[in-house]
Design a protein around this motif. Structure first.
Motif, PDB file in Angstrom:
ATOM      1  N   SER A 747       1.129  -1.195  -0.126  1.00 15.32           N
ATOM      2  CA  SER A 747       0.095   0.041  -0.012  1.00 15.32           C
ATOM      3  C   SER A 747       0.908   1.307  -0.115  1.00 15.32           C
ATOM      4  O   SER A 747       0.739   2.147  -0.698  1.00 15.32           O
ATOM      5  CB  SER A 747      -0.720  -0.054   1.146  1.00 15.32           C
ATOM      6  OG  SER A 747      -1.525   1.006   1.434  1.00 15.32           O
ATOM      7  N   ALA A 748       1.907   1.190   0.883  1.00 16.66           N
ATOM      8  CA  ALA A 748       2.902   2.306   0.831  1.00 16.66           C
ATOM      9  C   ALA A 748       3.440   2.536  -0.581  1.00 16.66           C
ATOM     10  O   ALA A 748       3.763   3.637  -0.990  1.00 16.66           O
ATOM     11  CB  ALA A 748       3.771   2.071   2.051  1.00 16.66           C
ATOM     12  N   ASN A 749       3.954   1.348  -0.933  1.00 25.54           N
ATOM     13  CA  ASN A 749       4.944   1.539  -2.066  1.00 25.54           C
ATOM     14  C   ASN A 749       4.169   2.119  -3.482  1.00 25.54           C
ATOM     15  O   ASN A 749       4.559   2.649  -4.082  1.00 25.54           O
ATOM     16  CB  ASN A 749       5.474  -0.035  -2.457  1.00 25.54           C
ATOM     17  CG  ASN A 749       6.486   0.029  -3.611  1.00 25.54           C
ATOM     18  OD1 ASN A 749       7.405   0.669  -3.355  1.00 25.54           O
ATOM     19  ND2 ASN A 749       6.273  -1.004  -4.539  1.00 25.54           N
ATOM     20  N   ALA A 750       2.848   1.844  -3.323  1.00 26.67           N
ATOM     21  CA  ALA A 750       1.963   2.263  -4.304  1.00 26.67           C
ATOM     22  C   ALA A 750       1.783   3.767  -4.311  1.00 26.67           C
ATOM     23  O   ALA A 750       1.616   4.557  -5.439  1.00 26.67           O
ATOM     24  CB  ALA A 750       0.568   1.844  -4.295  1.00 26.67           C
ATOM     25  N   LYS A 751       2.400   4.418  -3.293  1.00 26.89           N
ATOM     26  CA  LYS A 751       2.253   5.608  -3.153  1.00 26.89           C
ATOM     27  C   LYS A 751       3.644   6.369  -3.091  1.00 26.89           C
ATOM     28  O   LYS A 751       3.654   7.488  -2.794  1.00 26.89           O
ATOM     29  CB  LYS A 751       1.604   6.143  -1.699  1.00 26.89           C
ATOM     30  CG  LYS A 751       0.082   5.540  -1.652  1.00 26.89           C
ATOM     31  CD  LYS A 751      -0.574   5.958  -0.276  1.00 26.89           C
ATOM     32  CE  LYS A 751      -1.784   5.241  -0.162  1.00 26.89           C
ATOM     33  NZ  LYS A 751      -2.447   5.604   1.326  1.00 26.89           N
ATOM     34  N   ALA A 752       4.446   5.656  -3.504  1.00 26.88           N
ATOM     35  CA  ALA A 752       5.943   6.119  -3.740  1.00 26.88           C
ATOM     36  C   ALA A 752       6.329   6.483  -2.140  1.00 26.88           C
ATOM     37  O   ALA A 752       7.056   7.293  -2.023  1.00 26.88           O
ATOM     38  CB  ALA A 752       6.131   7.160  -4.543  1.00 26.88           C
ATOM     39  N   SER A 753       5.851   5.348  -1.275  1.00 21.59           N
ATOM     40  CA  SER A 753       6.235   5.704   0.299  1.00 21.59           C
ATOM     41  C   SER A 753       6.677   4.274   0.676  1.00 21.59           C
ATOM     42  O   SER A 753       6.791   3.541  -0.027  1.00 21.59           O
ATOM     43  CB  SER A 753       4.893   6.091   1.032  1.00 21.59           C
ATOM     44  OG  SER A 753       4.415   7.368   0.460  1.00 21.59           O
ATOM     45  N   CYS A 754       7.094   4.607   2.248  1.00 18.26           N
ATOM     46  CA  CYS A 754       7.576   3.312   2.657  1.00 18.26           C
ATOM     47  C   CYS A 754       6.961   3.169   4.158  1.00 18.26           C
ATOM     48  O   CYS A 754       6.347   4.299   4.536  1.00 18.26           O
ATOM     49  CB  CYS A 754       8.969   3.404   2.931  1.00 18.26           C
ATOM     50  SG  CYS A 754       9.678   4.805   3.732  1.00 18.26           S
ATOM     51  N   ILE A 755       7.228   2.411   5.026  1.00 18.30           N
ATOM     52  CA  ILE A 755       6.680   2.110   6.231  1.00 18.30           C
ATOM     53  C   ILE A 755       7.899   2.165   7.202  1.00 18.30           C
ATOM     54  O   ILE A 755       9.034   1.594   6.960  1.00 18.30           O
ATOM     55  CB  ILE A 755       5.905   0.779   6.230  1.00 18.30           C
ATOM     56  CG1 ILE A 755       6.595  -0.568   5.848  1.00 18.30           C
ATOM     57  CG2 ILE A 755       4.471   0.851   5.626  1.00 18.30           C
ATOM     58  CD1 ILE A 755       6.126  -1.789   6.246  1.00 18.30           C
ATOM     59  N   ARG A 756       7.819   2.775   8.373  1.00 18.70           N
ATOM     60  CA  ARG A 756       8.636   2.886   9.322  1.00 18.70           C
ATOM     61  C   ARG A 756       8.037   2.962  10.781  1.00 18.70           C
ATOM     62  O   ARG A 756       7.149   3.483  10.911  1.00 18.70           O
ATOM     63  CB  ARG A 756       9.638   4.055   9.095  1.00 18.70           C
ATOM     64  CG  ARG A 756      10.165   4.187   7.851  1.00 18.70           C
ATOM     65  CD  ARG A 756      11.417   3.411   7.874  1.00 18.70           C
ATOM     66  NE  ARG A 756      12.169   3.207   6.756  1.00 18.70           N
ATOM     67  CZ  ARG A 756      12.184   2.456   5.593  1.00 18.70           C
ATOM     68  NH1 ARG A 756      11.076   1.893   5.273  1.00 18.70           N
ATOM     69  NH2 ARG A 756      12.837   2.694   4.427  1.00 18.70           N
ATOM     70  N   TYR A 757       8.776   2.381  11.718  1.00 19.51           N
ATOM     71  CA  TYR A 757       8.273   2.652  12.984  1.00 19.51           C
ATOM     72  C   TYR A 757       8.872   3.678  13.714  1.00 19.51           C
ATOM     73  O   TYR A 757       9.980   3.843  14.051  1.00 19.51           O
ATOM     74  CB  TYR A 757       8.478   1.290  13.886  1.00 19.51           C
ATOM     75  CG  TYR A 757       7.479   1.102  15.205  1.00 19.51           C
ATOM     76  CD1 TYR A 757       6.532   0.360  15.029  1.00 19.51           C
ATOM     77  CD2 TYR A 757       7.919   1.861  16.299  1.00 19.51           C
ATOM     78  CE1 TYR A 757       5.486   0.305  16.100  1.00 19.51           C
ATOM     79  CE2 TYR A 757       7.226   1.545  17.482  1.00 19.51           C
ATOM     80  CZ  TYR A 757       6.107   0.952  17.452  1.00 19.51           C
ATOM     81  OH  TYR A 757       5.229   0.591  18.413  1.00 19.51           O
ATOM     82  N   VAL A 758       7.927   4.878  13.965  1.00 18.75           N
ATOM     83  CA  VAL A 758       8.334   6.113  14.388  1.00 18.75           C
ATOM     84  C   VAL A 758       7.855   6.562  15.642  1.00 18.75           C
ATOM     85  O   VAL A 758       6.492   6.331  16.111  1.00 18.75           O
ATOM     86  CB  VAL A 758       7.990   7.210  13.357  1.00 18.75           C
ATOM     87  CG1 VAL A 758       8.337   8.425  13.766  1.00 18.75           C
ATOM     88  CG2 VAL A 758       8.342   6.722  11.969  1.00 18.75           C
ATOM     89  N   ALA A 759       8.639   7.136  16.521  1.00 21.74           N
ATOM     90  CA  ALA A 759       8.312   7.633  17.678  1.00 21.74           C
ATOM     91  C   ALA A 759       7.953   9.264  17.441  1.00 21.74           C
ATOM     92  O   ALA A 759       8.819   9.963  16.851  1.00 21.74           O
ATOM     93  CB  ALA A 759       9.344   7.624  18.832  1.00 21.74           C
ATOM     94  N   ARG A 760       6.916   9.848  17.969  1.00 17.91           N
ATOM     95  CA  ARG A 760       6.607  11.320  17.803  1.00 17.91           C
ATOM     96  C   ARG A 760       6.165  11.794  19.159  1.00 17.91           C
ATOM     97  O   ARG A 760       5.204  11.386  19.608  1.00 17.91           O
ATOM     98  CB  ARG A 760       5.508  11.637  16.778  1.00 17.91           C
ATOM     99  CG  ARG A 760       6.181  11.118  15.212  1.00 17.91           C
ATOM    100  CD  ARG A 760       5.259  11.886  14.189  1.00 17.91           C
ATOM    101  NE  ARG A 760       5.616  11.260  12.873  1.00 17.91           N
ATOM    102  CZ  ARG A 760       6.638  12.066  12.136  1.00 17.91           C
ATOM    103  NH1 ARG A 760       7.164  13.225  12.779  1.00 17.91           N
ATOM    104  NH2 ARG A 760       6.792  11.518  11.135  1.00 17.91           N
TER     105      ARG A 760
END
Length: 855
Positions: A747-760
């Motif tokens: 799903s992310a790749n289709a949007k030219a994106s990636c998945i990451r585990y992020v702290a905010r």
């Protein structure tokens, strides 16, 4: 008591059962000085010390209460004056008769005042029946004292001076019987035999035999200090500091393990703390060095006191402690046999009002006779001089006259640097000479057994000179002990790096590895653990321990500062931080549990550390060796205000999501990471996000936000169906993860994106009340979809990245990126904290707090 191993013996205090009281056979002698027994309040403190530290077969030695001996000596002087006046007075002369009457009345008044002071102690401390008994004995003594004062004073001089100790021992023993344990008081004149009052040489064989007869089984002996009998049966005293000398003599007679001098100071200092504010406590002193300090003017130690520490009957070595009865919880100074660390201690002392005597008789064999006769402060055969006290001038002149030689005297003083074999160290000698360049000493001599360097000065030693020399000689003397807890991969790497660090970094010059801890075993050595053989020594010599045993040793450590380096992953060890901080111990922690505990516990740790001047550094709790903690601290200290913290905080999750491309199932990649040691043994510890959640909490608190874990939303990447399984069951069913992560990736790749585990963590304005906008904090850790151009998307696998936005970094955020895991970088981060902490400790000024020093 020297504790070379963490396996500590059980202590049975006198408040326990009789079986326990008698179980431990090692004898300890406790001596209480006059200031420790001066008032009812002081005596109550002593009673509590005895309750906590003594057993029934121990021995308590006491001085007279407060200034009682001074008062008795004053009575003797008054009576002497009265008798002299009576002898020369004409009683028919009204004026002279009136003078005699006045002197008589003053003597009676002084006796009454002394009696009243003793009666007050008795009435304040004892119940009515016991008070009546002890008061009756006191009144009988006063009647005898009155007779002595009007009779042959010279004959009863020592009888009069002995009364203070007798009263003190009798009162304390009665109080112990009433409140603590069975006790009996013993008059030292009943067993202690010395040759004469001049040399005070003890007949150890006779004295030991007679003491055995005086002690009563099952009763705590309270013995008078200061007094004895000579070999002709005459009462005598042991002179200045006689009660301390009594204590060490008695310790030798019973082969005691330790003697504790409970006084009004909490140890021996590197200089007289009354005049050198920066003097530091010397935690351990070798016997020979302590004797030399006492000989050369230390205000607490006296050489005579130290003589019996090596038992003439058995070569048994007794350790001496100096501690404060006003602050009994404070670790004092120990004197005995130690290893190399204690032998590195240096101190500076001085003596004024001395004489340097030059004579031909101080050259050749006659010098040995002079040395034996006068025990000079220092001497030099080549230059033909000895240094003596002014009181020795007359006797030295007479002695030299019998040798038909002339002598010249000149007033001098001395200042000395004292330490183990210090005269044999050329660098120390050179430094001592440089420190004296403005004083222009007459000469420089070596002291007893080369344990001192003595400069003879033409003028009295000034306070300014003493402080300057002390600074020059002891500025690098602070000893720091390091205990390493956790001997896994990172702990082992920390120890591997330690030898080179100690040699390379000058700030670590006086750092000593003194403890190694695993979860079950410990190796503790006060004399230091060879850093090159640390792990081998641990394998060979470590013993099982409990937290109580560990804390008992840590509360009595013999170092200026103690640092615990916590490289354990467990919450249980972090629970000891509170105890560490209460004892003034510093902590360097890679352990995240304490820093991410509840707000209440965390704040209590912060407050306790601050109250006890403990430091707590934990740069490696987040980001391994990356300086994220330093950056946040620097920004806040500089006046900046942090508004956002975000990033990828897990090296494991960084590797997984930088590597995962759906070409192989997610579970296959996970098992591969487990095989490489990238994940925890149970990968769910990483996938749960709890580790990242704790790291974000730690950084949030460093940035000044008051949060708890519950305030940080955490996305657990493990389906609920897999969370309750055993590790093996989870690994067998890990394929259940595959479809979720494949779908998220695609799903992310289709949007030219990636998945990451992020702290905010973000500050946002709550403008529900437009007139009073309030800053709120939103914090979460979760799987996010990020553009491939995002800074978080292009990491090297295992890297961490931290982004900080603040008032100063609004348009262009501060980014810190680098390896966030690995044994080398984490061990390096711990060493960075160690150097940082030692740098701060180097500038730490310990305030010297003392109740006073006996004059």
């Amino acid at each position: 008591m020297t504790q070379e191993s963490i396996v500590l013996e059980n202590e049975f205090a006198v408040g326990n059962t009789t079986e326990n009281k008698l179980a431990k056979q090692a004898i300890h002698v406790h001596k209480f000085g006059g200031s420790s027994l001066a008032t009812a309040e002081c005596i109550k403190r002593v009673l509590e010390i005895i309750r906590q530290h003594c057993q029934l077969n121990d021995i308590v030695v006491v001085s007279a209460n407060g200034k009682t001996t001074d008062a008795l000596f004053a009575l003797y002087t008054q009576a002497e004056t009265l008798q002299a006046e009576k002898l020369n007075a004409d009683l028919s002369n009204e004026s002279e008769a009136a003078q005699i009457a006045t002197l008589s009345a003053e003597l009676v008044q002084s006796v009454a005042l002394l009696t009243q002071q003793q009666e007050q102690l008795i009435s304040e401390l004892l119940n009515e029946n016991n008070a009546n008994t002890i008061s009756h004995l006191l009144r009988k003594d006063i009647e005898i004292l009155t007779t002595w004062l009007s009779g042959d004073l010279a004959l009863h001089h020592n009888d009069i001076l002995a009364l203070g100790e007798v009263w003190s021992a009798r009162l304390l023993s009665a109080l112990l019987n009433e409140q603590i344990c069975p006790s009996n008081s013993i008059d030292a004149r009943e067993f202690l035999v010395i040759e004469n009052e001049q040399n005070c040489l003890v007949d150890y064989a006779i004295s030991a035999a007679q003491l055995r007869q005086q002690r009563q089984f099952g009763k705590l002996a309270v013995i008078t200090g200061y007094i004895a009998k000579d070999n002709r049966g005459h009462n005598c005293t042991l002179g200045r500091n006689g009660s301390d000398y009594s204590a060490t003599i008695i310790a030798a007679l019973v082969a005691a393990r330790t003697v504790t001098l409970w006084t009004d100071v909490n140890g021996i200092y590197s200089a007289d703390p009354r005049v050198v504010p920066n003097a530091r406590k010397l935690h351990r002193l070798p016997n020979g060095v302590a004797k030399e300090l006492g000989r050369l003017g230390n205000p607490v130690l006296h050489a005579k006191t130290l003589l019996p520490l090596v038992n003439p009957l058995s070569e048994h070595h007794t350790h001496l402690h100096v501690a404060s009865s006003f602050d009994p919880q404070v670790v004092g100074t120990e004197i005995g046999k130690f290893g190399q660390i204690a032998k590195q201690e240096l101190s500076v002392t001085y003596l004024n009002d001395l004489l340097i005597a030059h004579s031909e008789s101080f050259i050749g064999e006659s010098l040995l006779a002079a040395k034996a006769e006068f025990a000079p402060i220092c001497l030099d055969e080549e230059q033909g001089y000895i240094v003596i006290t002014q009181a020795q001038q007359k006797s030295l002149s007479q002695w030299l006259a019998s040798h038909d030689t002339e002598v010249t005297f000149k007033p001098v003083s001395i200042i000395a640097t004292v330490g183990h074999r210090v005269a044999e160290h050329g660098d120390i000698r050179a430094r001592f000479k440089r420190s004296l360049k403005t004083a222009q000493p007459l000469c420089l001599a070596n002291g007893e057994n080369n344990h001192s360097l003595i400069a003879v000065l033409p003028e009295p030693c000034s306070i300014e000179l003493l402080n300057n020399v002390h600074h020059d000689m002891t500025k690098d003397a602070r000893h720091i002990g390091v205990v390493v807890a956790g001997l896994g991969n990172i702990g082992q790497r920390f120890l591997e790096l330690l030898p080179a660090q100690l040699n390379r970094i000058s700030l670590l010059e006086n750092v000593h590895l003194v403890g190694l801890l695993s979860s079950k075993k410990a190796l503790i050595n006060n004399d230091g653990i060879d850093v090159n053989q640390a792990l081998t020594m641990f394998e060979q010599s470590a013993h099982e321990y409990t937290n109580e045993q560990l804390l008992a040793w840590l509360s009595n450590h013999p170092y200026d500062e103690l640092i615990v380096v916590d490289i354990t992953p467990c919450e249980q060890f972090s629970l000891l931080y509170q105890d560490f901080f209460e004892q003034g111990i510093h902590v360097i922690g890679a352990n995240k549990w304490a820093a991410s505990s509840s707000s209440e516990k965390y704040q209590k740790l912060i407050d306790t550390a601050a109250a006890n001047h403990s430091m707590w550094l934990g740069n490696t709790t987040v980001g391994a060796g990356l300086p994220i903690n330093y950056a946040i601290k620097d920004l806040r200290q500089s006046g900046d205000e942090i508004t956002e913290i975000s990033g990828i905080f897990s090296g494991t999750l960084s590797w997984i999501f930088q590597t995962y491309d759906a070409s192989v199932p997610f579970s296959t990649l996970l098992l591969d990471a487990l095989a490489q040691g990238i994940t925890e043994p149970d990968p769910r510890e990483d996938l749960s996000g709890r580790d990242v959640q704790r790291k974000l909490l730690i950084l949030a608190r460093k940035a000044g936000f008051e949060l708890d874990l519950s305030d940080i939303t955490c996305q657990n990447l493990v389906p609920e169906s897999l969370q309750g399984l055993s590790t093996q069951e989870f690994l067998a069913q890990a394929s259940q993860l595959d479809s979720y992560f494949k779908e998220a990736f695609e799903s992310a790749n289709a949007k030219a994106s990636c998945i990451r585990y992020v702290a905010r963590l973000q500050c946002v304005e709550d403008d529900n009340n437009a007139t009073n906008a309030v800053a709120k904090v939103k914090a979460k850790v979760s799987l996010e979809v990020l553009p491939r151009s995002d800074a978080f998307a292009t990491l090297t696998p295992c890297d961490n990245i931290f982004k900080i936005e603040s008032r100063w970094y609004q348009d262009n955020a501060l980014i810190i990126r680098g390896p966030g895991a690995g044994r080398d970088v984490t061990a390096g981060g711990l060493h960075s904290d160690l150097v940082n902490m030692c740098q701060q400790l180097a500038h730490k000024q310990n305030k010297v707090t003392i109740k006073g020093i006996n004059e």
